[in-house]
Design an enzyme around this catalytic site. Structure first.
Site, PDB file in Angstrom:
ATOM      1  CD  GLU A  97     -38.356 -23.170  -1.130  1.00  0.00           C
ATOM      2  OE1 GLU A  97     -38.794 -22.597  -2.090  1.00  0.00           O
ATOM      3  OE2 GLU A  97     -37.901 -23.849  -0.839  1.00  0.00           O
ATOM      4  CG  ASN A 103     -33.026 -23.882  -2.264  1.00  0.00           C
ATOM      5  OD1 ASN A 103     -32.046 -22.266  -1.959  1.00  0.00           O
ATOM      6  ND2 ASN A 103     -31.875 -24.678  -1.555  1.00  0.00           N
TER       7      ASN A 103
HETATM    8  N1  CAA Z   1     -33.009 -17.695  18.385  1.00  0.00           N
HETATM    9  C1  CAA Z   1     -33.847 -16.883  17.676  1.00  0.00           C
HETATM   10  N2  CAA Z   1     -34.223 -15.538  17.550  1.00  0.00           N
HETATM   11  C2  CAA Z   1     -32.344 -15.356  16.999  1.00  0.00           C
HETATM   12  C3  CAA Z   1     -31.529 -16.622  17.434  1.00  0.00           C
HETATM   13  C4  CAA Z   1     -32.034 -17.508  17.873  1.00  0.00           C
HETATM   14  N3  CAA Z   1     -30.854 -18.883  17.938  1.00  0.00           N
HETATM   15  N4  CAA Z   1     -30.728 -16.121  16.968  1.00  0.00           N
HETATM   16  C5  CAA Z   1     -30.709 -14.583  16.700  1.00  0.00           C
HETATM   17  N5  CAA Z   1     -31.915 -14.061  16.790  1.00  0.00           N
HETATM   18  C6  CAA Z   1     -32.429 -13.263  16.335  1.00  0.00           C
HETATM   19  C7  CAA Z   1     -31.989 -11.944  16.646  1.00  0.00           C
HETATM   20  O1  CAA Z   1     -32.449 -11.327  17.815  1.00  0.00           O
HETATM   21  C8  CAA Z   1     -32.086 -11.256  15.511  1.00  0.00           C
HETATM   22  O2  CAA Z   1     -33.578 -10.293  16.002  1.00  0.00           O
HETATM   23  P1  CAA Z   1     -34.184  -8.073  15.212  1.00  0.00           P
HETATM   24  O3  CAA Z   1     -33.277  -9.065  14.290  1.00  0.00           O
HETATM   25  O4  CAA Z   1     -35.033  -8.641  16.104  1.00  0.00           O
HETATM   26  O5  CAA Z   1     -33.204  -7.753  16.098  1.00  0.00           O
HETATM   27  C9  CAA Z   1     -31.788 -11.772  14.475  1.00  0.00           C
HETATM   28  O6  CAA Z   1     -32.742 -12.919  15.176  1.00  0.00           O
HETATM   29  C10 CAA Z   1     -30.606 -11.067  14.036  1.00  0.00           C
HETATM   30  O7  CAA Z   1     -29.426 -12.170  14.671  1.00  0.00           O
HETATM   31  P2  CAA Z   1     -28.195 -11.410  14.686  1.00  0.00           P
HETATM   32  O8  CAA Z   1     -28.767  -9.792  15.444  1.00  0.00           O
HETATM   33  O9  CAA Z   1     -27.210 -12.829  15.571  1.00  0.00           O
HETATM   34  O10 CAA Z   1     -27.536 -11.684  13.272  1.00  0.00           O
HETATM   35  P3  CAA Z   1     -27.387 -11.080  12.420  1.00  0.00           P
HETATM   36  O11 CAA Z   1     -28.231  -9.495  11.991  1.00  0.00           O
HETATM   37  O12 CAA Z   1     -26.283 -10.628  11.347  1.00  0.00           O
HETATM   38  O13 CAA Z   1     -28.417 -12.153  10.472  1.00  0.00           O
HETATM   39  C11 CAA Z   1     -28.733 -14.362  10.527  1.00  0.00           C
HETATM   40  C12 CAA Z   1     -27.628 -12.979  10.932  1.00  0.00           C
HETATM   41  C13 CAA Z   1     -30.067 -14.225  10.004  1.00  0.00           C
HETATM   42  C14 CAA Z   1     -28.185 -15.293   9.451  1.00  0.00           C
HETATM   43  C15 CAA Z   1     -29.132 -12.592   8.998  1.00  0.00           C
HETATM   44  O14 CAA Z   1     -27.500 -12.240   8.063  1.00  0.00           O
HETATM   45  C16 CAA Z   1     -29.221 -13.575   7.182  1.00  0.00           C
HETATM   46  O15 CAA Z   1     -30.433 -13.410   7.547  1.00  0.00           O
HETATM   47  N6  CAA Z   1     -28.657 -14.057   6.503  1.00  0.00           N
HETATM   48  C17 CAA Z   1     -29.067 -15.185   5.250  1.00  0.00           C
HETATM   49  C18 CAA Z   1     -29.771 -15.934   5.758  1.00  0.00           C
HETATM   50  C19 CAA Z   1     -30.161 -16.576   4.914  1.00  0.00           C
HETATM   51  O16 CAA Z   1     -30.235 -16.341   3.242  1.00  0.00           O
HETATM   52  N7  CAA Z   1     -30.060 -18.408   4.849  1.00  0.00           N
HETATM   53  C20 CAA Z   1     -30.864 -18.913   3.913  1.00  0.00           C
HETATM   54  C21 CAA Z   1     -29.260 -19.611   3.367  1.00  0.00           C
HETATM   55  S1  CAA Z   1     -30.389 -21.233   2.139  1.00  0.00           S
HETATM   56  C22 CAA Z   1     -30.628 -22.661   2.903  1.00  0.00           C
HETATM   57  O17 CAA Z   1     -31.065 -22.402   4.133  1.00  0.00           O
HETATM   58  C23 CAA Z   1     -31.466 -23.377   1.648  1.00  0.00           C
HETATM   59  C24 CAA Z   1     -30.601 -24.324   1.485  1.00  0.00           C
HETATM   60  O18 CAA Z   1     -31.437 -25.333   1.222  1.00  0.00           O
HETATM   61  C25 CAA Z   1     -29.767 -24.520   1.303  1.00  0.00           C
END
Ligand code: CAA
Length: 290
Positions: free
Chosen positions: A152, A190
């Site tokens: 954002e 948010n």
């Molecule tokens: N570097 C690069 N890629 C990575 C990585 C890393 N360190 N770690 C994981 N990845 C990739 C994986 O390879 C995978 O890619 P593909 O889909 O292409 O296979 C993808 O990321 C997903 O990883 P995982 O399979 O390990 O894990 P998951 O499928 O359980 O997803 C998650 C984990 C991405 C956290 C997912 O659960 C998700 O999107 N959750 C929601 C997160 C969210 O809403 N975040 C926002 C929070 S609010 C915020 O941040 C704002 C604020 O101000 C509070």
């Protein structure tokens, strides 16, 4: 303006993630922490995330080494004297951030853009702590930064068109999709996400359903990657409470009022994954539904 050298203030979860994505795409990246121990911890977090990226086939070992060679850590803000862009990702404390912006304004070159990754503090208050309010904006990343595709951009009353364009070009080089918000608490994501998370807690408090069923409901019913309680534990209950309190103060609307259960869990030190217990008790082996 062509950005080449980026500075990040803070090497916590967000700061280290931002540093990592900057280094991946070729920016000379300097991260500042308040002491050597925190700086080393931040670099360790970056190393671990890069290793994960290699293991998942997202990054070659050669690219890891190249990216790693572009990141340095320092404890001196004065080392930002040659930076074109600085992104502040320090703790969510207004006075501290204002002080950082005032210092950066004196240290950084006149052309440098000063940005904040804050999710709750009005950017204008940071802009006016400098003598370059036209070159200040919000650049808000999402956790985990290397994985989440969104950024954002927050434009204040004083941010210039040129600053916004330069920030947009920077975000595009990072491979992120950008959306632009005015400078209001919660920005876009948010503002919608936090009341949803608080409503889920209310639903649990009322005994309407179990946390597992609410999580499964939102995962399978709306294709969210995580249900609200899994996400609350992931973001941190302390962070969520802080954000809710700031939003409530800003809007005085019941939708931002923190539920008693959230306040009590934070008082008990149940911060979520990082403390071993939140809505799910990770230290006792409990795991969210998948
Ligand atoms: N570097 C690069 N890629 C990575 C990585 C890393 N360190 N770690 C994981 N990845 C990739 C994986 O390879 C995978 O890619 P593909 O889909 O292409 O296979 C993808 O990321 C997903 O990883 P995982 O399979 O390990 O894990 P998951 O499928 O359980 O997803 C998650 C984990 C991405 C956290 C997912 O659960 C998700 O999107 N959750 C929601 C997160 C969210 O809403 N975040 C926002 C929070 S609010 C915020 O941040 C704002 C604020 O101000 C509070």
């Amino acid at each position: 303006m062509d950005i080449q050298r980026v500075g990040i203030v803070g090497a916590g979860l967000m700061g280290s993630g931002i540093a990592e994505v900057c280094a991946h795409v070729g920016y000379d990246t300097l991260v500042r922490e308040v002491n050597d121990e925190l700086a080393a911890k931040g670099m360790e977090r970056i190393d671990q995330s890069m290793q994960t990226a290699v293991q998942r086939g997202k990054l070659s070992q050669a690219d890891l080494e190249a990216a790693r060679s572009r990141i340095r850590a320092t404890t001196r803000l004065e080392d930002f004297a040659d930076r074109d862009l600085v992104i502040e990702a320090a703790v969510e404390n207004l006075d501290l951030k204002k002080e950082v912006f005032a210092q950066l304004d004196h240290i950084c070159p006149a052309h440098a853009i000063l940005a904040s990754n804050t999710s709750s503090i009005p950017i204008i208050q940071l802009a006016v702590a400098t003598r370059r309010p036209d070159k200040v904006l919000g650049i808000h990343f999402f956790n985990p930064v290397p994985v989440m595709k969104l950024v954002e951009l927050i434009r204040t009353l004083t941010t210039s068109d040129e600053t916004l364009q330069t920030a947009r070009a920077f975000g595009e080089r990072l491979g992120k999709r950008m959306i632009v918000s005015k400078d209001r608490a919660g920005f876009i994501v948010n503002y919608l996400l936090v009341p949803y998370l608080l409503d889920a807690i209310h639903m649990l408090e009322q005994g309407f359903a179990t946390k597992e069923d609410i999580d499964v409901g939102m995962m399978l019913g709306t294709s969210y990657p995580m249900g609200p309680f899994t996400l609350l534990d992931f973001v941190g209950l302390d962070t969520t409470l802080h954000i809710a309190d700031v939003f409530f103060e800003a809007f005085k609307e019941p939708r931002f009022a923190a539920p008693t259960l959230l306040r009590q869990m934070v008082a008990a030190g149940w911060y979520g994954r990082k403390s071993g217990r939140g809505f799910y008790n990770y230290q006792a082996g409990e795991r969210p539904p998948r």
